[in-house]
Motif scaffolding. Sequence first.
Motif, PDB file in Angstrom:
ATOM      1  N   LEU A 185       1.072  -1.032   0.437  1.00  0.00           N
ATOM      2  CA  LEU A 185       0.117   0.314   0.511  1.00  0.00           C
ATOM      3  C   LEU A 185       1.167   1.562  -0.178  1.00  0.00           C
ATOM      4  O   LEU A 185       0.501   2.377  -0.526  1.00  0.00           O
ATOM      5  N   LEU A 186       1.577   1.663   0.799  1.00  0.00           N
ATOM      6  CA  LEU A 186       3.174   1.984   0.709  1.00  0.00           C
ATOM      7  C   LEU A 186       2.887   2.618  -0.223  1.00  0.00           C
ATOM      8  O   LEU A 186       2.952   3.988  -0.393  1.00  0.00           O
ATOM      9  N   PRO A 187       3.519   2.872  -1.289  1.00  0.00           N
ATOM     10  CA  PRO A 187       4.357   2.520  -2.968  1.00  0.00           C
ATOM     11  C   PRO A 187       3.120   3.236  -3.822  1.00  0.00           C
ATOM     12  O   PRO A 187       3.929   4.483  -4.363  1.00  0.00           O
ATOM     13  N   MET A 188       2.324   2.570  -3.424  1.00  0.00           N
ATOM     14  CA  MET A 188       1.125   3.287  -3.656  1.00  0.00           C
ATOM     15  C   MET A 188       0.329   4.253  -3.387  1.00  0.00           C
ATOM     16  O   MET A 188       0.345   5.702  -4.815  1.00  0.00           O
ATOM     17  N   ASP A 209      14.265  -2.587   7.046  1.00  0.00           N
ATOM     18  CA  ASP A 209      14.642  -3.423   6.034  1.00  0.00           C
ATOM     19  C   ASP A 209      13.432  -3.680   5.551  1.00  0.00           C
ATOM     20  O   ASP A 209      13.747  -4.149   3.849  1.00  0.00           O
ATOM     21  N   ARG A 210      12.285  -3.926   6.485  1.00  0.00           N
ATOM     22  CA  ARG A 210      11.084  -4.951   5.519  1.00  0.00           C
ATOM     23  C   ARG A 210      10.342  -3.307   4.613  1.00  0.00           C
ATOM     24  O   ARG A 210       9.552  -3.513   4.304  1.00  0.00           O
ATOM     25  N   PHE A 211      10.548  -1.618   5.363  1.00  0.00           N
ATOM     26  CA  PHE A 211      10.296  -0.869   4.843  1.00  0.00           C
ATOM     27  C   PHE A 211      11.103   0.259   4.583  1.00  0.00           C
ATOM     28  O   PHE A 211      11.416   0.935   5.506  1.00  0.00           O
ATOM     29  N   PRO A 212      11.620   0.201   4.105  1.00  0.00           N
ATOM     30  CA  PRO A 212      13.238   0.798   3.584  1.00  0.00           C
ATOM     31  C   PRO A 212      12.689   2.754   3.454  1.00  0.00           C
ATOM     32  O   PRO A 212      12.084   2.748   1.902  1.00  0.00           O
ATOM     33  N   GLY A 213      13.174   3.398   3.599  1.00  0.00           N
ATOM     34  CA  GLY A 213      12.624   4.439   3.546  1.00  0.00           C
ATOM     35  C   GLY A 213      11.367   5.266   3.883  1.00  0.00           C
ATOM     36  O   GLY A 213      10.888   6.853   3.729  1.00  0.00           O
ATOM     37  N   GLU A 214      10.094   4.490   5.057  1.00  0.00           N
ATOM     38  CA  GLU A 214       9.653   5.062   5.917  1.00  0.00           C
ATOM     39  C   GLU A 214       9.506   5.818   6.920  1.00  0.00           C
ATOM     40  O   GLU A 214      10.783   4.795   7.537  1.00  0.00           O
TER      41      GLU A 214
END
Length: 322
Positions: A185-188, A209-214
């Motif tokens: 969902l986040l990149p969308m 690691d699971r959510f790089p840059g978030e």
Amino acid sequence: MQRFDNIPEQALDWHRAGVGAVLATVIETWGSAPRRVGSQLVISGDGQIEGSVSGGCVEGAVIMEALEALEETTARELEFGVSDDDAFAVGLACGGTIRVLLEPIGSVLSAEVLAELVAARSARRPVAYVVDLDTGERRLDLSGHEDRFRMDRSGFEENSRTFVAIHNPPLRLVVVGAVHITQALLPMARIAGYDPLVIDPREAFASSDRFPGETLVHDWPDEAVEAHGLDSRTALVLLTHDPKLDDPALHAALRSDCFYIGALGSTRTHAKREARLIEAGFTADEIARIHGPIGLDIGASGPPEIAVSILSEMTQVLRKGA
């Protein structure tokens, strides 16, 4: 990843860096245009661009005119007529007319006014940028355009040459639960113009690691939601399946102005959720704000498709109401 909601900020950055910048704003267009009135493109003095004013059929001409306007330190109004054949060639449904206003930063649109606009956006305050195209007067209004703020609609004031560009606070997505659906969902959502925030006290789930840059918050949801706030430009999505995490965030959301509240779970799970909320003192009308099971019913299968259904429902509520 390109964003279409940070154009004023980019214009100010390029101006302050000494490169120069021109804001191009759609001020009139045909009804089926791919970019609505108020859409913006920023052009730097060395030819970099961010944003869009059409489906690609006029950008090249706008960029050339913008560089000339920057050199001449003058505003320009551009009008482009697009034939049906030309429109079809660049992927548009039909032809029409598009008008674009060019404003060099520092000469036509002062850096001080632009900085005030950027500051208001950063503080999540709705602001209208008002320009009289006859007199050249430019100012910011924080009130007085309530209907336009509510509809998120820029345009000319009736029977005048005064254009009002609406800058509502940037859209924000708060997700409780760093799960597989969240990863999709986040990149969308970011592409759609949302600033995402993930809340999950379980650091093994909400890891870089699971959510790089978030942006990841490891506080308990009720504390995190209170710290970051929920306003009328915020969507809250609950994806943990765990009442210990979801319910405290729901309590805060139902007392807030956030435009969308969605909670993952089956119809049976949602019925239990409603029962807990009634026991906690919430009314049926308040509970009805929750979209549960979450997302439009598109027959989604797997995290990416569920993410599509969630973002679609968020968009529907934002643009058409609950």
